[in-house]
Design a protein around this motif. Structure first.
Motif, PDB file in Angstrom:
ATOM      1  N   ALA A  44      11.057   9.712   3.594  1.00  0.00           N
ATOM      2  CA  ALA A  44      10.133   9.952   2.486  1.00  0.00           C
ATOM      3  C   ALA A  44       9.210   8.764   2.339  1.00  0.00           C
ATOM      4  CB  ALA A  44      10.905  10.186   1.184  1.00  0.00           C
ATOM      5  N   THR A  45       7.990   9.026   1.903  1.00  0.00           N
ATOM      6  CA  THR A  45       7.038   7.953   1.634  1.00  0.00           C
ATOM      7  C   THR A  45       6.326   8.210   0.319  1.00  0.00           C
ATOM      8  OG1 THR A  45       5.247   9.032   2.846  1.00  0.00           O
ATOM      9  CG2 THR A  45       6.621   7.470   4.079  1.00  0.00           C
TER      10      THR A  45
ATOM     11  N   ASN B  61       0.823  -1.202   0.000  1.00  0.00           N
ATOM     12  CA  ASN B  61       0.000   0.000   0.000  1.00  0.00           C
ATOM     13  C   ASN B  61       0.860   1.257   0.000  1.00  0.00           C
ATOM     14  OD1 ASN B  61      -1.574   2.127   2.008  1.00  0.00           O
ATOM     15  ND2 ASN B  61      -2.909   1.141   0.537  1.00  0.00           N
ATOM     16  N   THR B  62       1.850   1.277   0.843  1.00  0.00           N
ATOM     17  CA  THR B  62       2.735   2.442   0.970  1.00  0.00           C
ATOM     18  C   THR B  62       4.181   1.972   0.963  1.00  0.00           C
ATOM     19  OG1 THR B  62       1.094   3.575   2.323  1.00  0.00           O
ATOM     20  CG2 THR B  62       3.328   4.429   2.398  1.00  0.00           C
ATOM     21  N   ARG B  63       5.040   2.742   0.307  1.00  0.00           N
ATOM     22  CA  ARG B  63       6.465   2.464   0.304  1.00  0.00           C
ATOM     23  C   ARG B  63       7.191   3.672   0.889  1.00  0.00           C
ATOM     24  NH1 ARG B  63       5.152   2.440  -5.655  1.00  0.00           N
ATOM     25  NH2 ARG B  63       3.443   3.530  -4.624  1.00  0.00           N
ATOM     26  N   GLY B  64       8.357   3.430   1.495  1.00  0.00           N
ATOM     27  CA  GLY B  64       9.048   4.576   2.071  1.00  0.00           C
ATOM     28  C   GLY B  64      10.452   4.258   2.515  1.00  0.00           C
ATOM     29  N   TRP B  65      11.104   5.315   2.938  1.00  0.00           N
ATOM     30  CA  TRP B  65      12.455   5.229   3.472  1.00  0.00           C
ATOM     31  C   TRP B  65      12.498   5.920   4.832  1.00  0.00           C
ATOM     32  CZ3 TRP B  65      16.319   2.471   1.210  1.00  0.00           C
ATOM     33  CH2 TRP B  65      16.149   2.095  -0.127  1.00  0.00           C
ATOM     34  N   TYR B  66      13.185   5.294   5.753  1.00  0.00           N
ATOM     35  CA  TYR B  66      13.429   5.842   7.076  1.00  0.00           C
ATOM     36  C   TYR B  66      14.942   5.802   7.315  1.00  0.00           C
ATOM     37  CZ  TYR B  66       8.436   5.408   8.055  1.00  0.00           C
ATOM     38  OH  TYR B  66       7.076   5.531   8.025  1.00  0.00           O
ATOM     39  N   ARG B  67      15.384   6.516   8.327  1.00  0.00           N
ATOM     40  CA  ARG B  67      16.804   6.458   8.668  1.00  0.00           C
ATOM     41  C   ARG B  67      16.982   6.550  10.175  1.00  0.00           C
ATOM     42  NH1 ARG B  67      18.746  12.356   6.239  1.00  0.00           N
ATOM     43  NH2 ARG B  67      17.807  13.664   7.868  1.00  0.00           N
TER      44      ARG B  67
ATOM     45  N   SER C 233      10.286  14.482   4.778  1.00  0.00           N
ATOM     46  CA  SER C 233      10.588  15.214   6.001  1.00  0.00           C
ATOM     47  C   SER C 233      11.155  16.574   5.604  1.00  0.00           C
ATOM     48  CB  SER C 233      11.598  14.456   6.854  1.00  0.00           C
ATOM     49  OG  SER C 233      12.872  14.443   6.228  1.00  0.00           O
ATOM     50  N   ASP C 234      10.999  17.536   6.464  1.00  0.00           N
ATOM     51  CA  ASP C 234      11.483  18.882   6.157  1.00  0.00           C
ATOM     52  C   ASP C 234      12.994  18.906   5.935  1.00  0.00           C
ATOM     53  OD1 ASP C 234       9.144  20.627   8.370  1.00  0.00           O
ATOM     54  OD2 ASP C 234       8.940  19.900   6.317  1.00  0.00           O
ATOM     55  N   SER C 235      13.698  18.022   6.597  1.00  0.00           N
ATOM     56  CA  SER C 235      15.159  18.036   6.519  1.00  0.00           C
ATOM     57  C   SER C 235      15.696  17.587   5.170  1.00  0.00           C
ATOM     58  CB  SER C 235      15.751  17.170   7.630  1.00  0.00           C
ATOM     59  OG  SER C 235      15.343  15.828   7.479  1.00  0.00           O
ATOM     60  N   VAL C 236      14.877  16.893   4.390  1.00  0.00           N
ATOM     61  CA  VAL C 236      15.363  16.403   3.089  1.00  0.00           C
ATOM     62  C   VAL C 236      14.591  16.985   1.912  1.00  0.00           C
ATOM     63  CG1 VAL C 236      16.042  14.246   4.189  1.00  0.00           C
ATOM     64  CG2 VAL C 236      13.891  14.343   2.916  1.00  0.00           C
ATOM     65  N   LYS C 237      13.535  17.720   2.205  1.00  0.00           N
ATOM     66  CA  LYS C 237      12.698  18.263   1.143  1.00  0.00           C
ATOM     67  C   LYS C 237      13.530  19.147   0.214  1.00  0.00           C
ATOM     68  CE  LYS C 237       8.675  18.963   2.725  1.00  0.00           C
ATOM     69  NZ  LYS C 237       7.520  19.526   3.448  1.00  0.00           N
TER      70      LYS C 237
ATOM     71  N   VAL D 146      21.885   4.931   9.038  1.00  0.00           N
ATOM     72  CA  VAL D 146      21.466   3.699   8.378  1.00  0.00           C
ATOM     73  C   VAL D 146      20.080   3.962   7.799  1.00  0.00           C
ATOM     74  CG1 VAL D 146      20.930   1.261   8.633  1.00  0.00           C
ATOM     75  CG2 VAL D 146      22.818   2.257   9.943  1.00  0.00           C
ATOM     76  N   TYR D 147      19.930   3.700   6.521  1.00  0.00           N
ATOM     77  CA  TYR D 147      18.675   3.949   5.826  1.00  0.00           C
ATOM     78  C   TYR D 147      17.923   2.625   5.649  1.00  0.00           C
ATOM     79  CZ  TYR D 147      19.886   8.773   4.905  1.00  0.00           C
ATOM     80  OH  TYR D 147      20.190  10.105   5.056  1.00  0.00           O
ATOM     81  N   TYR D 148      16.653   2.648   6.001  1.00  0.00           N
ATOM     82  CA  TYR D 148      15.817   1.454   5.948  1.00  0.00           C
ATOM     83  C   TYR D 148      14.668   1.650   4.966  1.00  0.00           C
ATOM     84  CZ  TYR D 148      18.112   0.172  10.334  1.00  0.00           C
ATOM     85  OH  TYR D 148      19.034  -0.157  11.302  1.00  0.00           O
ATOM     86  N   CYS D 149      14.481   0.658   4.140  1.00  0.00           N
ATOM     87  CA  CYS D 149      13.316   0.617   3.266  1.00  0.00           C
ATOM     88  C   CYS D 149      12.136   0.068   4.067  1.00  0.00           C
ATOM     89  CB  CYS D 149      13.627  -0.293   2.084  1.00  0.00           C
ATOM     90  SG  CYS D 149      12.275  -0.533   0.931  1.00  0.00           S
ATOM     91  N   ASN D 150      10.974   0.605   3.813  1.00  0.00           N
ATOM     92  CA  ASN D 150       9.766   0.174   4.510  1.00  0.00           C
ATOM     93  C   ASN D 150       8.623   0.053   3.525  1.00  0.00           C
ATOM     94  OD1 ASN D 150       7.060   1.593   5.698  1.00  0.00           O
ATOM     95  ND2 ASN D 150       7.909   0.163   7.175  1.00  0.00           N
ATOM     96  N   VAL D 151       7.843  -1.000   3.642  1.00  0.00           N
ATOM     97  CA  VAL D 151       6.579  -1.086   2.911  1.00  0.00           C
ATOM     98  C   VAL D 151       5.484  -1.457   3.906  1.00  0.00           C
ATOM     99  CG1 VAL D 151       7.675  -1.731   0.746  1.00  0.00           C
ATOM    100  CG2 VAL D 151       6.764  -3.511   2.246  1.00  0.00           C
TER     101      VAL D 151
END
Length: 119
Positions: free
Chosen positions: A49-50, A32-38, A60-64, A92-97
């Protein structure tokens, strides 16, 4: 079940660029949703980002303005293009779905990929 495999992390100088990739396998039809977290050392994991199922994006405002999330649905892959990198992007960057089945939402995470930005 969904399995996620990330790639693309590494060491880059400030001002440089990297592109992260995340390939999904398994029950990808339910995504349904994909994104990146760190997560930086000593800090909590934070959203980067999602992208929704309708391809609307959120940052997020920090990467926009510097990072771009995109996907190739035919390849079940989501990307994170990171430009104008700063030392504070080191994490460390994590992919999320998130999958949706009826009313149930389930989160899946990749193993993480290290991004280090030197000053």
């Amino acid at each position: 079940q969904v399995q996620l495999a990330e790639s693309g992390g590494g060491l880059v100088q400030a001002g440089g660029s990297l592109r992260l990739s995340c390939v999904a396998s398994g029950s990808t039809f339910a995504i349904n949703t994909r994104g990146w977290y760190r997560q930086a050392p000593g800090k909590q994991r934070e959203l980067v980002a999602t992208m929704s199922s309708r391809d609307s994006t959120n940052y997020s405002d920090s990467v926009k303005g510097r990072f771009i999330i995109s996907s190739d649905n035919a390849k079940n892959t989501v990307y994170l293009q990171m430009n104008s990198l700063k030392p504070e992007d080191t994490a460390v960057y994590y992919c999320n779905v998130v999958t949706k089945s009826n009313t149930k939402y389930t989160h899946y995470w990749g193993q993480g990929t290290q991004v280090t930005v030197s000053s």
